[in-house]
Design an enzyme around this catalytic site. Structure first.
Site, PDB file in Angstrom:
ATOM      1  N   ASP A  26      -5.561   4.964  -2.699  1.00 36.19           N
ATOM      2  CA  ASP A  26      -5.285   4.293  -1.424  1.00 36.19           C
ATOM      3  C   ASP A  26      -6.543   3.659  -0.853  1.00 36.19           C
ATOM      4  O   ASP A  26      -7.650   4.142  -1.090  1.00 36.19           O
ATOM      5  CB  ASP A  26      -4.697   5.318  -0.438  1.00 36.19           C
ATOM      6  CG  ASP A  26      -3.987   4.642   0.721  1.00 36.19           C
ATOM      7  OD1 ASP A  26      -3.685   3.434   0.625  1.00 36.19           O
ATOM      8  OD2 ASP A  26      -3.736   5.322   1.729  1.00 36.19           O
ATOM      9  N   HIS A  43      -6.646  -5.132  -4.206  1.00 36.22           N
ATOM     10  CA  HIS A  43      -5.803  -4.649  -5.308  1.00 36.22           C
ATOM     11  C   HIS A  43      -6.416  -5.024  -6.663  1.00 36.22           C
ATOM     12  O   HIS A  43      -6.382  -4.250  -7.610  1.00 36.22           O
ATOM     13  CB  HIS A  43      -4.390  -5.215  -5.196  1.00 36.22           C
ATOM     14  CG  HIS A  43      -3.646  -4.733  -3.979  1.00 36.22           C
ATOM     15  ND1 HIS A  43      -3.663  -3.418  -3.590  1.00 36.22           N
ATOM     16  CD2 HIS A  43      -2.886  -5.383  -3.062  1.00 36.22           C
ATOM     17  CE1 HIS A  43      -2.933  -3.278  -2.483  1.00 36.22           C
ATOM     18  NE2 HIS A  43      -2.458  -4.458  -2.143  1.00 36.22           N
ATOM     19  N   LEU A 137      -5.770  11.924 -24.063  1.00 36.78           N
ATOM     20  CA  LEU A 137      -5.440  12.031 -22.637  1.00 36.78           C
ATOM     21  C   LEU A 137      -4.110  11.320 -22.403  1.00 36.78           C
ATOM     22  O   LEU A 137      -3.843  10.294 -23.022  1.00 36.78           O
ATOM     23  CB  LEU A 137      -6.549  11.372 -21.821  1.00 36.78           C
ATOM     24  CG  LEU A 137      -6.447  11.356 -20.288  1.00 36.78           C
ATOM     25  CD1 LEU A 137      -7.851  11.325 -19.666  1.00 36.78           C
ATOM     26  CD2 LEU A 137      -5.654  10.183 -19.740  1.00 36.78           C
TER      27      LEU A 137
HETATM   28  C1  IPE Z   1       0.816   5.387  -1.239  1.00 33.90           C
HETATM   29  O1  IPE Z   1       0.017   4.518  -0.530  1.00 33.90           O
HETATM   30  C2  IPE Z   1       1.289   4.749  -2.468  1.00 33.90           C
HETATM   31  C3  IPE Z   1       0.283   4.287  -3.419  1.00 33.90           C
HETATM   32  C4  IPE Z   1      -0.998   4.477  -3.377  1.00 33.90           C
HETATM   33  C5  IPE Z   1       0.822   3.579  -4.515  1.00 33.90           C
HETATM   34  P1  IPE Z   1       0.486   3.827   0.818  1.00 33.90           P
HETATM   35  O2  IPE Z   1      -0.715   3.183   1.390  1.00 33.90           O
HETATM   36  O3  IPE Z   1       1.649   2.943   0.553  1.00 33.90           O
HETATM   37  O4  IPE Z   1       0.960   5.065   1.686  1.00 33.90           O
HETATM   38  P2  IPE Z   1       1.452   5.158   3.198  1.00 33.90           P
HETATM   39  O5  IPE Z   1       2.720   4.389   3.287  1.00 33.90           O
HETATM   40  O6  IPE Z   1       0.380   4.560   4.047  1.00 33.90           O
HETATM   41  O7  IPE Z   1       1.635   6.604   3.451  1.00 33.90           O
HETATM   42  C1  IPE Z   2      -3.179   1.298  -2.135  1.00 36.64           C
HETATM   43  O1  IPE Z   2      -3.912   0.563  -1.230  1.00 36.64           O
HETATM   44  C2  IPE Z   2      -2.469   0.425  -3.126  1.00 36.64           C
HETATM   45  C3  IPE Z   2      -1.011   0.425  -3.002  1.00 36.64           C
HETATM   46  C4  IPE Z   2      -0.313   1.072  -2.113  1.00 36.64           C
HETATM   47  C5  IPE Z   2      -0.301  -0.360  -3.975  1.00 36.64           C
HETATM   48  P1  IPE Z   2      -3.265   0.016   0.106  1.00 36.64           P
HETATM   49  O2  IPE Z   2      -2.764  -1.371  -0.146  1.00 36.64           O
HETATM   50  O3  IPE Z   2      -2.277   0.940   0.664  1.00 36.64           O
HETATM   51  O4  IPE Z   2      -4.532  -0.066   1.031  1.00 36.64           O
HETATM   52  P2  IPE Z   2      -4.596   0.216   2.581  1.00 36.64           P
HETATM   53  O5  IPE Z   2      -4.058   1.597   2.805  1.00 36.64           O
HETATM   54  O6  IPE Z   2      -3.766  -0.830   3.254  1.00 36.64           O
HETATM   55  O7  IPE Z   2      -6.055   0.095   2.896  1.00 36.64           O
HETATM   56 MG    MG Z   3      -2.402   2.487   2.005  1.00 39.43          MG
END
Ligand code: IPE
Ligand code: IPE
Ligand code: MG
Length: 260
Positions: A26, A43, A137
């Site tokens: 995240d 991303h 792995l």
């Molecule tokens: C959780 O991240 C899913 C992934 C990392 C793929 P999100 O950023 O979408 O989670 P929430 O919605 O903030 O909890």
């Molecule tokens: C995690 O990073 C990637 C996915 C959920 C696909 P985020 O896109 O949720 O990044 P933040 O939380 O907005 O910084």
């Molecule tokens: Mg996020």
């Protein structure tokens, strides 16, 4: 102990390398926004980090790595962001899998594939088949995955295949139908990006996992932060309901051997 034995029954000794690490990657969006870049730039960088972390896990002898790449709730994001994430996932399937195969990595995807287009599903199956016999792995990518979906799909399949078991259903009936059934339950769960929640990741499998939260954003995650998480894990005494005294007396192992 067989590798697939439920880790809620047999307690790994303190100080060992985790066998299975599960990560919520995240913070990509915030990493980009801090740099005045579009979220998708985060991303892109995040996808590169996956390669780095895979190497670090391999070097440390970790046998299973499970990464949350796209949740069943992430479809709620703006369409342009969703389509870029799909493009990156496709790029990984097309570009990275051969390299993983050479490194002895078994690749697979967990999640509801029914929302992916046919070409993507084919790529996933090809990648899984190509790498199926690899043993260094196992990398499991959770894509269109949700912990609740996982439990429901397991119950549905069990009901179809073993209707006789439904009335007296227990954990050992259900376990083989859940995603990651062939892996030990995760020992260490890491979430980057500062949020302290599970966001519908492996709800069943994380029942007795050790959690590690870090403010480090996923695009900045590296072997150093991985080592901090591992060091934290290695200091923890896992008890699975027992007392420290019981563990010291080696009782957990004896009781488990007796099936208690
Ligand atoms: C959780 O991240 C899913 C992934 C990392 C793929 P999100 O950023 O979408 O989670 P929430 O919605 O903030 O909890
Ligand atoms: C995690 O990073 C990637 C996915 C959920 C696909 P985020 O896109 O949720 O990044 P933040 O939380 O907005 O910084
Ligand atoms: Mg996020």
């Amino acid at each position: 102990m067989p590798e697939t034995e439920s880790s809620t029954r047999v307690i790994p000794a303190t100080g060992l390398m985790p066998r299975h690490v599960a990560i919520i990657m995240d913070g990509n969006g915030r990493w980009a926004q801090k740099r005045l870049l579009p979220r998708v730039a985060g991303h892109r960088r995040g996808a590169e980090v996956v390669r780095r972390v895979l190497v670090a896990c391999r070097e440390r002898g970790i046998r299973h790595l499970t990464l949350f790449a796209f949740s069943s709730e992430n479809w709620r994001r703006p369409p342009a962001e969703v389509s870029l994430l799909m493009k990156l996932f496709r790029g990984m399937l097309e570009g990275e899998v051969a390299r993983m195969h050479e490194a002895g990595i078994r690749f697979r995807v967990i999640g509801d594939l029914s929302r992916f287009d046919e070409g993507m599903v084919q790529l996933i199956h090809n990648a899984e088949q190509l790498t199926a016999a690899n043993t260094v792995l196992t990398l499991s990518i959770a894509a269109n995955y949700g912990g609740r979906w996982d439990i429901l799909q397991a119950v549905r399949r069990l009901a179809q295949e073993r209707p006789d078991r439904i009335a007296t259903l227990d954990e050992t009936d259900l376990a083989p139908y859940l995603a990651l059934a062939d892996a030990p339950e995760p020992d260490l769960f890491i979430r980057t990006g500062g949020e302290q929640r599970v966001s519908n990741f492996l709800l069943w499998q994380l029942a007795y996992t050790e959690y590690f939260f870090t403010d480090v954003l996923w695009p900045e995650f590296d072997a150093r932060t991985l080592d901090l998480a591992i060091a934290s894990y290695q200091q923890r005494e896992r008890r699975f309901g027992r007392t420290s005294e019981q563990l010291r007396a080696g009782e957990a192992t004896r009781r488990d051997a007796a099936g208690q």
